[in-house]
Write an enzyme that holds these catalytic residues in place. Structure first.
Site, PDB file in Angstrom:
ATOM      1  N   ASP A 199       7.547  49.266  71.668  1.00 17.78           N
ATOM      2  CA  ASP A 199       8.584  49.534  70.878  1.00 17.78           C
ATOM      3  C   ASP A 199       8.746  50.892  70.270  1.00 17.78           C
ATOM      4  O   ASP A 199       7.948  51.113  69.452  1.00 17.78           O
ATOM      5  CB  ASP A 199       8.931  48.487  69.687  1.00 17.78           C
ATOM      6  CG  ASP A 199       9.914  48.620  68.740  1.00 17.78           C
ATOM      7  OD1 ASP A 199      10.610  49.738  68.752  1.00 17.78           O
ATOM      8  OD2 ASP A 199      10.196  48.099  67.808  1.00 17.78           O
ATOM      9  N   CYS A 362      13.203  44.688  57.746  1.00 16.71           N
ATOM     10  CA  CYS A 362      13.044  43.582  59.049  1.00 16.71           C
ATOM     11  C   CYS A 362      11.572  43.590  59.553  1.00 16.71           C
ATOM     12  O   CYS A 362      11.398  43.473  60.648  1.00 16.71           O
ATOM     13  CB  CYS A 362      13.735  44.169  60.052  1.00 16.71           C
ATOM     14  SG  CYS A 362      15.493  44.295  59.662  1.00 16.71           S
TER      15      CYS A 362
HETATM   16  N1  PMP Z   1      12.049  48.382  65.976  1.00 18.11           N
HETATM   17  C1  PMP Z   1      11.814  49.340  65.005  1.00 18.11           C
HETATM   18  C2  PMP Z   1       9.983  49.850  64.934  1.00 18.11           C
HETATM   19  C3  PMP Z   1      12.802  49.611  64.274  1.00 18.11           C
HETATM   20  O1  PMP Z   1      12.464  50.651  63.382  1.00 18.11           O
HETATM   21  C4  PMP Z   1      14.118  48.940  64.430  1.00 18.11           C
HETATM   22  C5  PMP Z   1      15.187  49.683  63.702  1.00 18.11           C
HETATM   23  N2  PMP Z   1      14.814  49.561  62.356  1.00 18.11           N
HETATM   24  C6  PMP Z   1      14.210  48.322  65.692  1.00 18.11           C
HETATM   25  C7  PMP Z   1      13.155  47.927  66.462  1.00 18.11           C
HETATM   26  C8  PMP Z   1      15.419  47.765  66.055  1.00 18.11           C
HETATM   27  O2  PMP Z   1      16.216  48.887  66.344  1.00 18.11           O
HETATM   28  P1  PMP Z   1      18.023  48.662  66.449  1.00 18.11           P
HETATM   29  O3  PMP Z   1      18.372  47.992  65.208  1.00 18.11           O
HETATM   30  O4  PMP Z   1      18.524  50.157  66.753  1.00 18.11           O
HETATM   31  O5  PMP Z   1      18.202  47.716  67.652  1.00 18.11           O
END
Ligand code: PMP
Length: 404
Positions: A199, A362
């Site tokens: 990721d 999150c």
């Molecule tokens: N992985 C990480 C480490 C993130 O920081 C984020 C966004 N906060 C995401 C995944 C998800 O990204 P998106 O909401 O743009 O799909």
């Protein structure tokens, strides 16, 4: 303080029309502000050159198709992909991971196989695998962190078995800023025959990424954290892996031939891009990559490292502040002010024109690990400078006075 942190951002800040003077925007890990050249590219794409791609017989559509596919080439070059055919356009990292979980996950691992994640993952790198667990019966293991907040790769080495088919880890933690040694993680995964998904959401805006050199199998990121538009992101996977994956969504553009008896599918990447794509988002992403590359990721990394160092120094001088994550975090500093809820910290800072993020980011399992319901988080971009760090530190002093 380095001259770089002092001088360069003044140039870069001027590129960002949505950042008014005196506003310290410290929430780039949530989403980056947009440079004028990205805004202009989007305006041009809608206002001058707009058309659909891949199916128009008229010149405008053919030109837009060239621009769309040029962006795919640009992304491939930016992350060191072997070919533009390895670049799948998605809505963002979340969709990229869900695509892999549904398509690859639905066909490669079997019931009883295992997937290894880590304690610091974003929900978007947890929940898709739980949905897969419910659907296929795979088991999920969670790698612990080191005391300073890195994914513990020694523990990963000890946990991995031939039953593991996938390891899925964040390149840079969106809470702690800790940077994964992707090459080692890839070697560990490959030793047991597992794939490595990375990721890269927080890494791509602040570290030079070369997927070939890193040795991973899947890499995902979102355009909006890379100074590009929302609604566009990238899934990269090795060609043979994409080739082995079935479609995950059906519709226009992803087919070879359709009849009611039998439908055959296009090769990757079209196979995974059902429907009219986010044409303008792709054009904007191209401009964002040009912007970032013109500055250079080495310069961005050095700049953010200087800001992180200054932030950690300033905040560690305030008694009631607890800092999370390693000293050398990439562009992101999470902290707590003793006895004050992070939301109150964020509100008081907002009054002082300092925008930070407060919450669980999150990453609820990570919050549980840290023993806090939430953290305050300052995250940096090319437009930030030492004045922003000073504004943050002054704001925190004010928080401690108010709650003192
Ligand atoms: N992985 C990480 C480490 C993130 O920081 C984020 C966004 N906060 C995401 C995944 C998800 O990204 P998106 O909401 O743009 O799909």
């Amino acid at each position: 303080m380095t001259a770089l942190a002092d001088a360069r951002p003044l140039d870069w800040l001027a590129d960002f029309p949505a950042i008014p003077e005196g506003w310290a925007y410290l929430d780039t890990a949530a989403t980056a502000q947009k440079p004028k050249m990205v805004i202009d590219a989007i305006a041009r794409a809608y206002g001058e050159t707009y058309a659909t791609v891949h199916r128009g017989v008229y010149q405008r559509s053919a030109d837009m198709t060239v621009a769309f596919e040029a962006a795919r080439q640009r992304v491939a070059r930016f992350i060191g992909a072997g070919s533009a055919d390895e670049i799948v356009f998605v809505r963002g990292a979340t969709e990229g991971i869900n695509l892999v979980a549904q398509s690859w996950g639905g066909t490669h691992p079997k019931a009883g196989d295992r997937i290894l994640l880590s304690t610091l993952e974003h929900h978007s790198n947890i929940v898709p695998w739980q949905l897969l667990r419910d659907r296929v019966g795979v088991e999920i293991d969670v790698a612990p962190l080191t005391a300073d907040g890195r994914i513990d790769l020694d523990a990963v080495a000890a946990m991995l078995t031939p039953a593991h088919k996938l390891v899925a880890l964040a390149h840079v933690s969106n809470v702690l800023g800790s940077v994964l040694d992707v090459r080692r993680a890839a070697a560990l995964a490959h030793d047991v025959g597992a794939r490595l998904l990375v990721d890269g959401c927080q890494a791509v805006p602040r570290l030079a990424v070369d997927v070939a050199a890193l040795g991973c199998d899947f890499y995902v990121f979102s355009g909006h954290k890379l100074y590009g538009p929302t609604g566009i992101g990238v899934l990269w996977a090795k060609a043979d892996i994409l080739e082995s994956m079935p479609p995950w969504q059906g519709g226009g553009s992803m087919i070879d031939k359709v009849s009611f008896e039998r439908t055959t599918y296009a090769p990757p990447p079209a196979r995974f891009e059902a429907g009219t794509p986010h044409v303008v988002g792709v054009v904007g992403l191209h401009a964002a990559i040009d912007y970032v590359d013109a500055i250079g990721l080495a310069a961005i990394h050095a700049h953010e490292a200087a800001l992180v160092k200054a932030t950690r120094e300033a905040l560690s001088g305030i008694n009631s502040v607890r800092l999370f994550g390693p000293e050398d975090s990439a562009g992101i500093v999470s902290f707590a002010v003793e006895g004050v809820h992070p939301h109150d910290v964020g509100t008081i800072l907002d009054e002082a024109h300092v925008a930070i993020r407060a919450g669980h980011h999150c990453a609820q399992p990570l919050m549980e690990h840290l023993g806090v319901p939430a953290t305050a988080r300052a995250s940096f971009g090319v437009y930030n400078g030492l004045a922003d760090v000073a504004a943050l530190a002054n704001g925190i002093e004010r928080v401690t006075r108010i709650f003192g």
